[in-house]
Design a protein around this motif. Structure first.
Motif, PDB file in Angstrom:
ATOM      1  N   PHE A 157       0.837  -1.196   0.000  1.00 51.77           N
ATOM      2  CA  PHE A 157       0.000   0.000   0.000  1.00 51.77           C
ATOM      3  C   PHE A 157       0.877   1.252   0.000  1.00 51.77           C
ATOM      4  O   PHE A 157       0.649   2.185  -0.793  1.00 51.77           O
ATOM      5  N   GLU A 158       1.881   1.283   0.875  1.00 56.17           N
ATOM      6  CA  GLU A 158       2.750   2.459   0.956  1.00 56.17           C
ATOM      7  C   GLU A 158       3.527   2.671  -0.337  1.00 56.17           C
ATOM      8  O   GLU A 158       3.715   3.805  -0.770  1.00 56.17           O
ATOM      9  N   GLU A 159       3.969   1.575  -0.976  1.00 52.15           N
ATOM     10  CA  GLU A 159       4.689   1.696  -2.245  1.00 52.15           C
ATOM     11  C   GLU A 159       3.819   2.311  -3.336  1.00 52.15           C
ATOM     12  O   GLU A 159       4.323   2.991  -4.227  1.00 52.15           O
ATOM     13  N   ASN A 160       2.533   2.077  -3.261  1.00 52.74           N
ATOM     14  CA  ASN A 160       1.620   2.522  -4.318  1.00 52.74           C
ATOM     15  C   ASN A 160       0.667   3.634  -3.864  1.00 52.74           C
ATOM     16  O   ASN A 160      -0.306   3.922  -4.541  1.00 52.74           O
ATOM     17  N   ARG A 161       0.957   4.252  -2.772  1.00 48.81           N
ATOM     18  CA  ARG A 161       0.078   5.268  -2.188  1.00 48.81           C
ATOM     19  C   ARG A 161      -0.268   6.382  -3.175  1.00 48.81           C
ATOM     20  O   ARG A 161      -1.398   6.848  -3.229  1.00 48.81           O
ATOM     21  N   HIS A 162       0.683   6.799  -3.982  1.00 46.81           N
ATOM     22  CA  HIS A 162       0.464   7.954  -4.868  1.00 46.81           C
ATOM     23  C   HIS A 162       0.220   7.561  -6.326  1.00 46.81           C
ATOM     24  O   HIS A 162       0.244   8.421  -7.201  1.00 46.81           O
ATOM     25  N   VAL A 163      -0.029   6.312  -6.578  1.00 52.73           N
ATOM     26  CA  VAL A 163      -0.289   5.853  -7.941  1.00 52.73           C
ATOM     27  C   VAL A 163      -1.657   6.362  -8.388  1.00 52.73           C
ATOM     28  O   VAL A 163      -2.637   6.268  -7.654  1.00 52.73           O
ATOM     29  N   VAL A 164      -1.706   6.908  -9.588  1.00 51.23           N
ATOM     30  CA  VAL A 164      -2.984   7.380 -10.120  1.00 51.23           C
ATOM     31  C   VAL A 164      -3.372   6.631 -11.391  1.00 51.23           C
ATOM     32  O   VAL A 164      -4.498   6.743 -11.861  1.00 51.23           O
ATOM     33  N   SER A 165      -2.428   5.890 -11.950  1.00 53.40           N
ATOM     34  CA  SER A 165      -2.748   5.078 -13.120  1.00 53.40           C
ATOM     35  C   SER A 165      -2.514   3.610 -12.757  1.00 53.40           C
ATOM     36  O   SER A 165      -1.921   3.308 -11.727  1.00 53.40           O
ATOM     37  N   ASP A 166      -2.988   2.716 -13.589  1.00 54.21           N
ATOM     38  CA  ASP A 166      -2.800   1.278 -13.390  1.00 54.21           C
ATOM     39  C   ASP A 166      -3.523   0.758 -12.146  1.00 54.21           C
ATOM     40  O   ASP A 166      -3.169  -0.279 -11.595  1.00 54.21           O
ATOM     41  N   ILE A 167      -4.526   1.475 -11.699  1.00 56.19           N
ATOM     42  CA  ILE A 167      -5.269   1.088 -10.511  1.00 56.19           C
ATOM     43  C   ILE A 167      -6.008  -0.240 -10.702  1.00 56.19           C
ATOM     44  O   ILE A 167      -6.000  -1.073  -9.785  1.00 56.19           O
ATOM     45  N   PRO A 168      -6.628  -0.503 -11.866  1.00 53.16           N
ATOM     46  CA  PRO A 168      -7.297  -1.806 -12.030  1.00 53.16           C
ATOM     47  C   PRO A 168      -6.347  -3.001 -11.825  1.00 53.16           C
ATOM     48  O   PRO A 168      -6.714  -3.982 -11.187  1.00 53.16           O
ATOM     49  N   ARG A 169      -5.117  -2.902 -12.298  1.00 53.21           N
ATOM     50  CA  ARG A 169      -4.151  -3.991 -12.105  1.00 53.21           C
ATOM     51  C   ARG A 169      -3.802  -4.159 -10.630  1.00 53.21           C
ATOM     52  O   ARG A 169      -3.745  -5.266 -10.103  1.00 53.21           O
ATOM     53  N   LEU A 170      -3.596  -3.047  -9.937  1.00 51.96           N
ATOM     54  CA  LEU A 170      -3.269  -3.111  -8.515  1.00 51.96           C
ATOM     55  C   LEU A 170      -4.423  -3.682  -7.702  1.00 51.96           C
ATOM     56  O   LEU A 170      -4.212  -4.460  -6.767  1.00 51.96           O
ATOM     57  N   LEU A 171      -5.641  -3.317  -8.063  1.00 55.25           N
ATOM     58  CA  LEU A 171      -6.807  -3.872  -7.362  1.00 55.25           C
ATOM     59  C   LEU A 171      -6.928  -5.374  -7.600  1.00 55.25           C
ATOM     60  O   LEU A 171      -7.263  -6.127  -6.681  1.00 55.25           O
ATOM     61  N   GLU A 172      -6.647  -5.818  -8.810  1.00 50.13           N
ATOM     62  CA  GLU A 172      -6.692  -7.250  -9.108  1.00 50.13           C
ATOM     63  C   GLU A 172      -5.632  -7.994  -8.305  1.00 50.13           C
ATOM     64  O   GLU A 172      -5.894  -9.072  -7.772  1.00 50.13           O
ATOM     65  N   GLU A 173      -4.441  -7.428  -8.197  1.00 45.82           N
ATOM     66  CA  GLU A 173      -3.397  -8.042  -7.370  1.00 45.82           C
ATOM     67  C   GLU A 173      -3.854  -8.151  -5.919  1.00 45.82           C
ATOM     68  O   GLU A 173      -3.600  -9.156  -5.254  1.00 45.82           O
ATOM     69  N   ALA A 174      -4.510  -7.117  -5.427  1.00 42.25           N
ATOM     70  CA  ALA A 174      -5.008  -7.136  -4.047  1.00 42.25           C
ATOM     71  C   ALA A 174      -6.071  -8.216  -3.866  1.00 42.25           C
ATOM     72  O   ALA A 174      -6.083  -8.929  -2.856  1.00 42.25           O
ATOM     73  N   ARG A 175      -6.971  -8.354  -4.852  1.00 43.36           N
ATOM     74  CA  ARG A 175      -7.997  -9.399  -4.775  1.00 43.36           C
ATOM     75  C   ARG A 175      -7.367 -10.788  -4.760  1.00 43.36           C
ATOM     76  O   ARG A 175      -7.775 -11.660  -4.000  1.00 43.36           O
ATOM     77  N   GLU A 176      -6.357 -10.984  -5.613  1.00 45.21           N
ATOM     78  CA  GLU A 176      -5.678 -12.280  -5.657  1.00 45.21           C
ATOM     79  C   GLU A 176      -4.974 -12.574  -4.338  1.00 45.21           C
ATOM     80  O   GLU A 176      -5.011 -13.706  -3.848  1.00 45.21           O
ATOM     81  N   ALA A 177      -4.340 -11.565  -3.755  1.00 45.92           N
ATOM     82  CA  ALA A 177      -3.664 -11.747  -2.466  1.00 45.92           C
ATOM     83  C   ALA A 177      -4.672 -12.096  -1.378  1.00 45.92           C
ATOM     84  O   ALA A 177      -4.435 -12.981  -0.554  1.00 45.92           O
ATOM     85  N   THR A 178      -5.811 -11.412  -1.387  1.00 47.14           N
ATOM     86  CA  THR A 178      -6.860 -11.691  -0.409  1.00 47.14           C
ATOM     87  C   THR A 178      -7.363 -13.117  -0.540  1.00 47.14           C
ATOM     88  O   THR A 178      -7.520 -13.832   0.452  1.00 47.14           O
ATOM     89  N   GLN A 179      -7.593 -13.549  -1.759  1.00 43.80           N
ATOM     90  CA  GLN A 179      -8.058 -14.915  -2.012  1.00 43.80           C
ATOM     91  C   GLN A 179      -7.027 -15.929  -1.519  1.00 43.80           C
ATOM     92  O   GLN A 179      -7.365 -16.912  -0.882  1.00 43.80           O
ATOM     93  N   PHE A 180      -5.759 -15.677  -1.822  1.00 45.42           N
ATOM     94  CA  PHE A 180      -4.697 -16.588  -1.399  1.00 45.42           C
ATOM     95  C   PHE A 180      -4.647 -16.685   0.122  1.00 45.42           C
ATOM     96  O   PHE A 180      -4.613 -17.778   0.686  1.00 45.42           O
ATOM     97  N   ILE A 181      -4.646 -15.545   0.788  1.00 40.86           N
ATOM     98  CA  ILE A 181      -4.549 -15.531   2.245  1.00 40.86           C
ATOM     99  C   ILE A 181      -5.737 -16.246   2.878  1.00 40.86           C
ATOM    100  O   ILE A 181      -5.583 -17.028   3.817  1.00 40.86           O
ATOM    101  N   SER A 182      -6.922 -16.003   2.354  1.00 37.13           N
ATOM    102  CA  SER A 182      -8.109 -16.591   2.978  1.00 37.13           C
ATOM    103  C   SER A 182      -8.281 -18.074   2.693  1.00 37.13           C
ATOM    104  O   SER A 182      -8.975 -18.767   3.432  1.00 37.13           O
ATOM    105  N   THR A 183      -7.638 -18.594   1.658  1.00 39.09           N
ATOM    106  CA  THR A 183      -7.833 -20.012   1.344  1.00 39.09           C
ATOM    107  C   THR A 183      -6.598 -20.876   1.539  1.00 39.09           C
ATOM    108  O   THR A 183      -6.716 -22.088   1.690  1.00 39.09           O
ATOM    109  N   MET A 184      -5.416 -20.287   1.550  1.00 37.36           N
ATOM    110  CA  MET A 184      -4.198 -21.098   1.566  1.00 37.36           C
ATOM    111  C   MET A 184      -3.415 -21.053   2.874  1.00 37.36           C
ATOM    112  O   MET A 184      -2.515 -21.847   3.077  1.00 37.36           O
TER     113      MET A 184
END
Length: 72
Positions: A13-40
């Motif tokens: 989050f801190e690394e990407n705090r000021h990102v204004v572009s490529d947000i859909p990719r970052l959100l997808e990465e976050a969703r994948e991380a959430t899925q991994f953490i909750s299931t694995m």
């Protein structure tokens, strides 16, 4: 493991705090991380016998766990 996961999430989050572009990719990465953490990741607790135990909830009924085999 959950503390390490939370730390990694905060770091990303801190690394990407000021990102204004490529947000859909970052959100997808976050969703994948959430899925991994909750299931694995399993949080087991050390019991009084010196072993680890997990209390499975109803949502885990019928699930199987595969442990790595020891190579000889």
């Amino acid at each position: 493991m959950l503390k390490a996961s939370a730390s990694e999430i905060r770091k990303k989050f801190e690394e990407n705090r000021h990102v204004v572009s490529d947000i859909p990719r970052l959100l997808e990465e976050a969703r994948e991380a959430t899925q991994f953490i909750s299931t694995m990741i399993v949080q087991a607790k050390l019991n009084e016998r010196g072993g680890y135990e997990v209390k499975a909830s109803q949502e885990h009924a019928g699930a199987t766990l595969e442990l790595p085999t020891k190579s000889v």
